[in-house]
Design a protein around this motif. Structure first.
Motif, mmCIF file in Angstrom:
data_model
loop_
_atom_site.group_PDB
_atom_site.id
_atom_site.type_symbol
_atom_site.label_atom_id
_atom_site.label_comp_id
_atom_site.label_asym_id
_atom_site.label_seq_id
_atom_site.Cartn_x
_atom_site.Cartn_y
_atom_site.Cartn_z
ATOM 1 N N TYR A 114 22.030 -25.987 57.166
ATOM 2 C CA TYR A 114 21.490 -26.808 56.053
ATOM 3 C C TYR A 114 20.090 -27.393 56.579
ATOM 4 C CZ TYR A 114 24.874 -25.535 52.902
ATOM 5 O OH TYR A 114 25.634 -24.433 51.790
ATOM 6 N N ASN A 115 20.404 -28.483 57.647
ATOM 7 C CA ASN A 115 19.348 -29.204 57.788
ATOM 8 C C ASN A 115 18.385 -28.720 58.108
ATOM 9 O OD1 ASN A 115 20.959 -31.428 57.085
ATOM 10 N ND2 ASN A 115 21.609 -31.519 59.469
ATOM 11 N N LEU A 116 17.810 -27.724 59.152
ATOM 12 C CA LEU A 116 17.250 -26.915 59.865
ATOM 13 C C LEU A 116 16.493 -26.010 58.591
ATOM 14 C CD1 LEU A 116 15.350 -24.930 62.086
ATOM 15 C CD2 LEU A 116 17.352 -23.649 61.755
ATOM 16 N N LEU A 117 17.502 -25.402 57.333
ATOM 17 C CA LEU A 117 15.935 -24.781 56.499
ATOM 18 C C LEU A 117 15.600 -26.277 55.986
ATOM 19 C CD1 LEU A 117 19.155 -22.268 55.186
ATOM 20 C CD2 LEU A 117 16.538 -21.628 55.988
ATOM 21 N N ILE A 118 16.507 -27.006 55.677
ATOM 22 C CA ILE A 118 15.785 -27.788 54.738
ATOM 23 C C ILE A 118 14.197 -28.197 54.954
ATOM 24 C CG2 ILE A 118 15.897 -30.409 53.723
ATOM 25 C CD1 ILE A 118 19.219 -30.152 52.965
ATOM 26 N N ARG A 119 14.851 -28.981 56.608
ATOM 27 C CA ARG A 119 13.206 -29.259 57.454
ATOM 28 C C ARG A 119 12.310 -27.713 57.462
ATOM 29 N NH1 ARG A 119 15.920 -30.205 61.317
ATOM 30 N NH2 ARG A 119 15.118 -27.806 62.957
ATOM 31 N N THR A 120 12.755 -26.988 57.929
ATOM 32 C CA THR A 120 11.289 -25.730 57.332
ATOM 33 C C THR A 120 10.884 -25.313 56.517
ATOM 34 O OG1 THR A 120 12.991 -25.143 59.041
ATOM 35 C CG2 THR A 120 11.222 -23.627 58.022
ATOM 36 N N SER A 121 11.770 -25.758 55.312
ATOM 37 C CA SER A 121 11.104 -25.712 53.584
ATOM 38 C C SER A 121 10.301 -27.682 53.283
ATOM 39 C CB SER A 121 12.555 -25.435 52.923
ATOM 40 O OG SER A 121 13.545 -24.341 53.085
ATOM 41 N N ILE A 122 10.789 -28.509 54.048
ATOM 42 C CA ILE A 122 10.001 -29.535 53.972
ATOM 43 C C ILE A 122 8.017 -28.973 54.200
ATOM 44 C CG2 ILE A 122 9.348 -32.065 53.898
ATOM 45 C CD1 ILE A 122 12.010 -32.288 53.561
ATOM 46 N N GLN A 123 8.369 -29.021 55.573
ATOM 47 C CA GLN A 123 7.133 -28.696 56.460
ATOM 48 C C GLN A 123 6.528 -27.466 55.875
ATOM 49 O OE1 GLN A 123 8.748 -27.317 60.118
ATOM 50 N NE2 GLN A 123 9.172 -29.545 60.998
ATOM 51 N N GLU A 124 7.599 -26.713 55.260
ATOM 52 C CA GLU A 124 6.414 -24.638 54.430
ATOM 53 C C GLU A 124 5.680 -25.706 52.898
ATOM 54 O OE1 GLU A 124 5.767 -22.357 55.967
ATOM 55 O OE2 GLU A 124 6.273 -22.743 57.607
ATOM 56 N N ASN A 125 6.051 -26.652 52.494
ATOM 57 C CA ASN A 125 5.951 -27.765 51.279
ATOM 58 C C ASN A 125 6.771 -26.774 50.147
ATOM 59 O OD1 ASN A 125 5.009 -28.914 48.887
ATOM 60 N ND2 ASN A 125 2.716 -28.079 49.198
ATOM 61 N N CYS A 126 7.693 -26.288 50.516
ATOM 62 C CA CYS A 126 8.578 -25.196 49.157
ATOM 63 C C CYS A 126 9.959 -26.325 48.731
ATOM 64 C CB CYS A 126 9.629 -24.160 49.962
ATOM 65 S SG CYS A 126 8.655 -23.264 51.122
ATOM 66 N N PRO A 127 9.344 -27.035 47.544
ATOM 67 C CA PRO A 127 10.622 -27.744 47.097
ATOM 68 C C PRO A 127 11.336 -27.056 45.983
ATOM 69 C CG PRO A 127 8.141 -28.448 45.760
ATOM 70 C CD PRO A 127 7.678 -27.267 47.454
ATOM 71 N N ASN A 128 11.053 -26.292 45.979
ATOM 72 C CA ASN A 128 12.516 -25.119 45.384
ATOM 73 C C ASN A 128 13.129 -24.987 45.762
ATOM 74 O OD1 ASN A 128 11.004 -25.591 42.926
ATOM 75 N ND2 ASN A 128 9.815 -23.736 42.906
ATOM 76 N N PHE A 129 13.369 -24.495 47.355
ATOM 77 C CA PHE A 129 14.373 -24.032 48.417
ATOM 78 C C PHE A 129 15.672 -25.256 48.246
ATOM 79 C CE2 PHE A 129 11.820 -20.532 50.217
ATOM 80 C CZ PHE A 129 11.519 -19.693 49.492
#
Length: 871
Positions: A114-129
C-alpha cells in the motif's frame, strides 16, 4: 526441479528475446498447472522480461490465468503489482491491484505494498488513486503505519488541502499511530505553503507536549516561511528560539533565509547576511557553494551586474565555481540582462574550464538568442551542442521553432520540425502549440485545424493552452461570438468544443483526450475581445460567470476593464473597478497605473495624473518609459512645455531611457510654443541616443518650417540630403516656395543643386520658381540646364506613373502619385505668362526629345503645346 532449472536457464538465455521467452514460459505453465511451485520458480524471471518489453497485455493474460487456479497464488500476483509500480508503470500496477481487490476471497496485501502504491501515485500526480487506496486500507483493516499517514498527509498538503491534512493528523492519533518529526515537518511545509506560518508555529508547542524536539529542518521551514512573508523580525526571534532548543543554526538555516529574501527582492538584506557569514568574528556557518549560487542568482534578478561579476570572480578564486549549476546561473543571469555575447563567451569558457555543459546550459542561450531574433547565432550554438556530444531535446527545437515563427519564416519553421522528427525527438504539446499560435496569427485557419486534428490523432491531446490559442485567434479575427460559444461548450465537452469550428472536428470525442476546462487566461481573452468590440456589458457578464466558476480575477483582467473604460473617457467607472480590484486583494501593477494615467490624460486631468504618479512611486512601483510618455503626451497636447521638460529631466535622473516617441513629443511641444532652441537641444539629445533617424529629421524639419524658421529648416534639410534620406517624407516644396517668396533664390538654387548632385529623386515641379528667378537675372545658361534636368526627371515620373496605372497600383506608389500630380499641373497650366514655361517649350522643341516622345507617341508634345496654341 531439474526441468524447472532448465526452463529458468532458457528464460535467462532469451531475456533479450521476450516473445520467445514468453512462449517458453507459457508452455512450462501449461504442462505444470497443478504444480505452481514449478511455475513460480520461473515466475520471478519472466515478469521483469515482460515489463522491460512493455508486453502488458501478456502480463494481464498471466494475471487472469493465475486467478483461475484452484488456489490462486495471491503473493505472486501482488509481487507483479510491486514490480510494475517500482518500474514506474503505475497505470498497469493499479489496474491489476484493483482486479485483485475486487475478489472477495483475495487476502489483503501488506501495508508495505500500500505504501509503495501511495508513494508512486503521489509522484505520478494521481490523487484519485491515493484516495481509493486509503479507502481500501480502511476496508481491509490493514494496520496503518506512521509512514502511511505521513504519505497521505503529505499528499493532502501538496494538493493544497491543509484542513483535510490536519483532520487526518488527528485521526492518526486516534488510530494509535504516533506522529514523528517527519509528520510535523510535512505539516510545517503545508502551513507555510498556505501562508499560515503563525498558525503553523503552534506545532512547535504541540511537539513539546508529545515529548518531541523540533528538528532543524522544521525550524528552517518556518524561518523560510516568515522571511517569504516579510516578517524578518519574527524570523530572527525564531532563530533565537532554535538556539534555546539546543539547535545551532546551520548553513541550511542561513541559506533558507538568504533564498527567501532574494525571492522577495530584498537583495540588500540578503547580502548583509551573506557578508556576516563570511566574517570569522561572528562565528556563523561559512557560506557554501549553495549560498554563493543563491546570491549570484539574486544579484542577476535585481540587475546588480557589478556585484554579480565580483561574486563570480570571488567564487573562481575560491575554487567553488566549478559546477554546471553555477555556470547555468551565470548564463541565465547574463541572458536575462541582455548580455548575449558575454553569455556565448561564458559557454566557451565553460568547456575550456573542463565543465561539460548540459542540455539546459545550451538551451538557456539558444532560447534567449531565438527570442532576440538572432537565429543564425542560435543555430551555431546548436551545432556546438551536437559537437559537444549533447543531443538537442524538445526544448531546443521548440525554442528554434518559436524563433522562426516569430519572424514569420514558415519554411524554416517546417524545416526545424522535420529535423526534430528525423532526430527522433517527439514534439510535445508545447511544440505543437507554438505552431498552432503561428498559424492562427497568420490567419491560416484551415492549416491550424489540420494541425489540431493531427495533435488529436497522435494522442498528444488538445490542452487548455490549445483552446486558448484558438479562442484568441477568433477574437482577433472579429469572430468573438464563436469564441464565446466555444468557451461555454468547454465546460461540458473539454477540447471537443473546438468541434464547433467546422466539420473537420466532427470526430472529436471526450474520452480519448484530456478534459480541458477554461482557465483565467481563457476568460481574460474573451473579456478583452468583448471590450475591444465595445460590448462592455457582455464582458461584465463573463466576469460574473468566471467568479461563479471559482476562477478568481487577477490584475490583468481588471486592467482590461480599466483600459477600455479609460479609452472611452469613463474615468468614474474605471475608479469603481479599481475599488473592486483592491477589495478582491489584487494589487495595482505598473500596467494598472499606466491604464489610469492614460484615462486621466484622455480627460485632460493633469493634476490627478501627477497624483497617481506619486502614489505608484510610494508603493515601490517604478514608472517605465510608457508611463512617462503617457504624461508627456498629455502635457504636449496642452502645450505645457515647461512641465514636459521637467518630466524629461526626471526620466533621465531615474535612469529611464526616453525612446523615439518621447523625443518626438517634446520636439513638437517646444516648437508649437515657439521655443525652437530647446527643441533643437532635444533633437541633438535624441540623435545622440537613438541615432540619426529619418523620422526625427522629418519632424524637426516640419516643425521649423511651420514655425517660420526657414534658414534652420534649410540647414536641417541639407543635412538630410547628405544622409541620403528619402526626401518624399520632407515637405521640401514648401521650403523652396518659402525661400523664393522671401527672395532667397540663391539659397533655393543651392538646395536644388545639392539634390541634383546627390542624385535624389524629387518632384521636378520645384524647379519652376528657381528657373523663373535665374531667367529674371539673365542666367539663361543655368536656367536651361535646370530646365533640361526638369524635363528628364519629368519624363521618368510620367513613365513611372503610366506603369503604376497599368498595374493598378497607384495606391501603393504614393511618392510617384504625388510627384506626378504636381508635374501634370505644370504641363497643363494655361496662363502662358512665365518665362520658365516658355523656356521649357523652347528646350523641348529645339534641343532634343524627351524619352516620352518615343515611347508614348506625341501625347507629351500635344499636352505641352496646347496652352500656347490657345494663347
Amino acid at each position: 526441479m531439474e526441468q524447472a532449472k532448465m526452463v529458468a536457464k532458457a528464460l535467462l538465455r532469451n531475456s533479450d528475446n521476450p516473445q520467445l521467452a514468453w512462449l517458453l514460459f507459457k508452455r512450462s505453465l501449461a504442462t505444470n498447472t497443478k504444480d505452481f511451485f514449478f511455475s513460480h520458480h520461473t515466475f520471478s524471471l519472466i515478469v521483469p522480461i515482460l515489463i522491460r518489453a512493455h508486453m502488458f497485455s501478456q502480463l494481464d493474460s498471466l494475471h487472469h490465468h493465475l486467478l483461475l487456479f484452484p488456489t490462486p497464488p495471491h503473493h505472486a500476483l501482488y509481487s507483479v503489482v510491486k514490480m510494475l509500480a517500482e518500474a514506474g508503470r503505475l497505470q498497469q500496477a493499479f489496474s491489476q491491484f484493483q482486479s485483485l481487490r475486487s475478489r472477495l476471497s483475495t487476502p489483503p496485501p501488506s501495508i508495505a505494498l500500500y505504501n509503495l502504491l501511495i508513494r508512486t501515485s503521489i509522484q505520478e500526480n494521481c490523487p484519485n488513486f491515493v484516495s481509493w487506496l486509503y479507502k481500501d486500507i480502511i476496508f481491509s483493516k490493514v494496520k496503518l503505519q506512521s509512514y502511511t499517514f505521513n504519505l497521505l498527509i503529505g499528499a493532502l498538503c501538496g494538493a493544497g488541502r491543509l484542513e483535510d491534512a490536519c483532520h487526518l493528523f488527528d485521526k492518526m492519533r486516534d488510530k494509535g499511530c504516533q506522529p514523528n518529526e517527519y509528520t510535523f515537518g510535512i505539516l510545517a511545509r503545508g502551513y507555510c505553503c498556505d501562508g499560515l506560518v503563525d498558525k503553523g508555529l503552534e506545532l512547535l508547542d504541540l511537539m513539546g507536549t508529545m515529548g518531541l524536539v523540533p528538528t532543524a529542518v522544521i525550524y528552517n521551514t518556518f524561518i523560510a516561511g516568515l522571511c517569504k512573508e516579510g516578517k524578518d523580525d519574527e524570523a530572527e526571534r525564531l532563530v533565537e528560539r532554535m538556539k534555546e532548543d539546543g539547535l545551532s543554526p546551520n548553513v541550511v538555516t542561513f541559506n533558507t533565509r538568504i533564498s527567501s529574501l532574494c525571492k522577495a527582492g530584498k537583495i540588500l538584506e540578503a547580502s548583509r547576511i551573506f557578508r556576516d557569514m563570511q566574517t570569522s568574528e561572528l562565528e556563523l556557518p561559512k557560506p557554501n557553494a549553495v549560498t554563493h549560487n543563491i546570491m549570484l542568482d539574486g544579484f542577476y534578478r535585481e540587475r546588480m551586474l557589478a556585484e554579480a561579476e565580483a561574486l563570480v570572480v570571488s567564487m573562481k578564486r575560491d575554487s567553488i565555481f566549478s559546477s554546471v549549476k553555477s555556470y547555468n546561473i551565470w548564463l541565465l543571469g547574463l541572458v536575462s540582462n541582455g548580455k548575449l555575447f558575454e553569455a556565448q563567451a561564458v559557454l566557451k569558457e565553460m568547456v575550456d574550464d573542463g565543465v561539460q555543459p548540459n542540455a539546459h546550459s545550451y538551451n538557456i542561450l539558444i532560447n534567449s538568442l531565438c527570442k532576440s531574433g538572432m537565429l543564425a547565432d542560435a543555430r551555431r550554438v546548436v551545432s556546438l551542442m551536437i559537437t559537444g556530444g549533447v543531443s538537442p531535446d524538445v526544448t531546443t527545437y521548440s525554442a528554434l521553432l518559436q524563433g522562426y515563427c516569430r519572424k514569420w519564416k514558415n519554411v524554416e519553421a517546417n524545416k526545424i520540425l522535420n529535423e526534430m522528427t528525423r532526430a527522433g525527438c517527439v514534439p510535445n504539446a508545447y511544440t505543437y502549440n507554438i505552431l498552432l499560435h503561428s498559424l492562427w496569427r497568420e490567419g491560416r485557419t484551415e492549416e491550424a485545424e489540420r494541425l489540431m486534428q493531427k495533435m488529436n490523432e497522435r494522442g498528444d491531446g488538445l490542452d487548455t493552452v490549445s483552446c486558448n490559442i484558438v479562442i484568441d485567434g477568433l477574437c482577433r479575427s472579429g469572430n468573438v461570438d464563436k469564441a464565446v460559444e466555444i468557451v461555454s461548450e468547454m465546460w461540458t465537452h473539454g477540447s471537443a468544443a473546438l468541434g464547433n469550428l467546422g466539420n473537420s472536428y466532427i470526430g472529436l470525442v471526450d474520452e480519448n483526450r484530456k478534459k480541458c476546462l477554461p482557465d483565467l487566461i481563457t476568460y481574460s481573452t474573451i473579456i478583452n475581445g468583448l471590450c475591444r468590440d465595445g460590448r462592455l456589458d457582455e464582458a461584465k457578464k463573463k466576469f460574473t460567470e468566471m467568479l461563479g466558476r471559482n476562477l478568481y480575477p487577477d490584475s490583468i483582467v481588471y486592467d482590461i476593464f480599466l483600459f477600455n473604460l479609460c479609452k472611452r473617457g469613463k474615468i468614474s467607472s474605471a475608479f469603481q473597478v479599481l475599488k473592486d480590484m483592491e477589495r478582491k486583494g489584487c494589487n495595482k501593477t505598473l500596467r494598472t497605473y499606466n491604464c489610469l494615467l492614460f484615462g486621466l490624460g484622455v480627460t485632460n486631468q493633469i493634476y490627478e495624473m501627477f497624483g497617481q504618479l506619486n502614489e505608484m512611486k510610494e508603493r515601490g512601483i517604478s514608472p517605465n518609459v510608457s508611463t512617462y510618455n503617457i504624461i508627456l503626451n498629455s502635457l504636449c497636447d496642452g502645450q505645457r512645455s515647461e512641465e514636459a521638460a521637467f518630466v524629461l529631466d526626471e526620466m533621465l535622473q531615474k535612469g529611464v531611457t526616453p525612446n523615439l516617441n518621447s523625443y518626438k513629443l517634446l520636439i513638437k511641444t517646444f516648437c508649437r510654443t515657439g521655443e525652437f532652441r530647446p527643441a533643437q537641444d532635444v533633437f541633438e539629445i535624441a540623435i545622440s541616443v537613438c541615432g540619426h533617424k529619418e523620422v526625427l529629421y522629418t519632424l524637426m524639419f516640419k516643425e521649423l518650417l511651420l514655425g517660420g524658421e526657414i534658414l534652420e529648416a534649410k540647414q536641417l534639410f541639407e543635412a538630410s540630403i547628405e544622409r541620403c534620406f528619402d526626401l518624399s517624407s520632407f515637405s521640401y516644396k514648401d521650403l523652396i516656395d518659402k525661400l523664393c517668396i522671401n527672395e532667397n533664390f540663391d539659397l533655393a538654387h543651392d538646395i536644388l543643386k545639392k539634390m541634383v548632385q546627390r542624385g535624389c529623386s524629387f518632384d521636378p515641379a520645384v524647379f519652376m520658381p528657381v528657373i523663373d528667378y535665374l531667367l529674371s537675372k539673365g542666367n539663361k545658361h543655368e536656367a536651361n540646364e535646370l530646365t533640361e534636368r526638369m524635363l528628364a526627371m519629368g519624363s521618368d515620373v510620367e513613365v513611372k506613373n503610366m506603369v503604376h496605372k497599368d498595374e493598378k497600383q497607384l495606391n501603393r506608389g504614393k511618392k510617384h502619385k504625388d510627384i506626378g500630380s504636381d508635374w501634370e499641373t505644370i504641363l497643363h497650366r494655361d496662363d502662358g505668362s512665365t518665362m520658365a514655361l516658355k523656356t521649357l517649350k523652347r528646350v523641348q522643341k529645339g534641343w532634343g526629345h524627351s524619352n516620352l516622345s518615343l515611347s508614348h507617341k506625341n501625347d507629351f508634345l500635344d499636352d505641352l503645346d496646347a496652352p500656347y496654341q490657345m494663347s
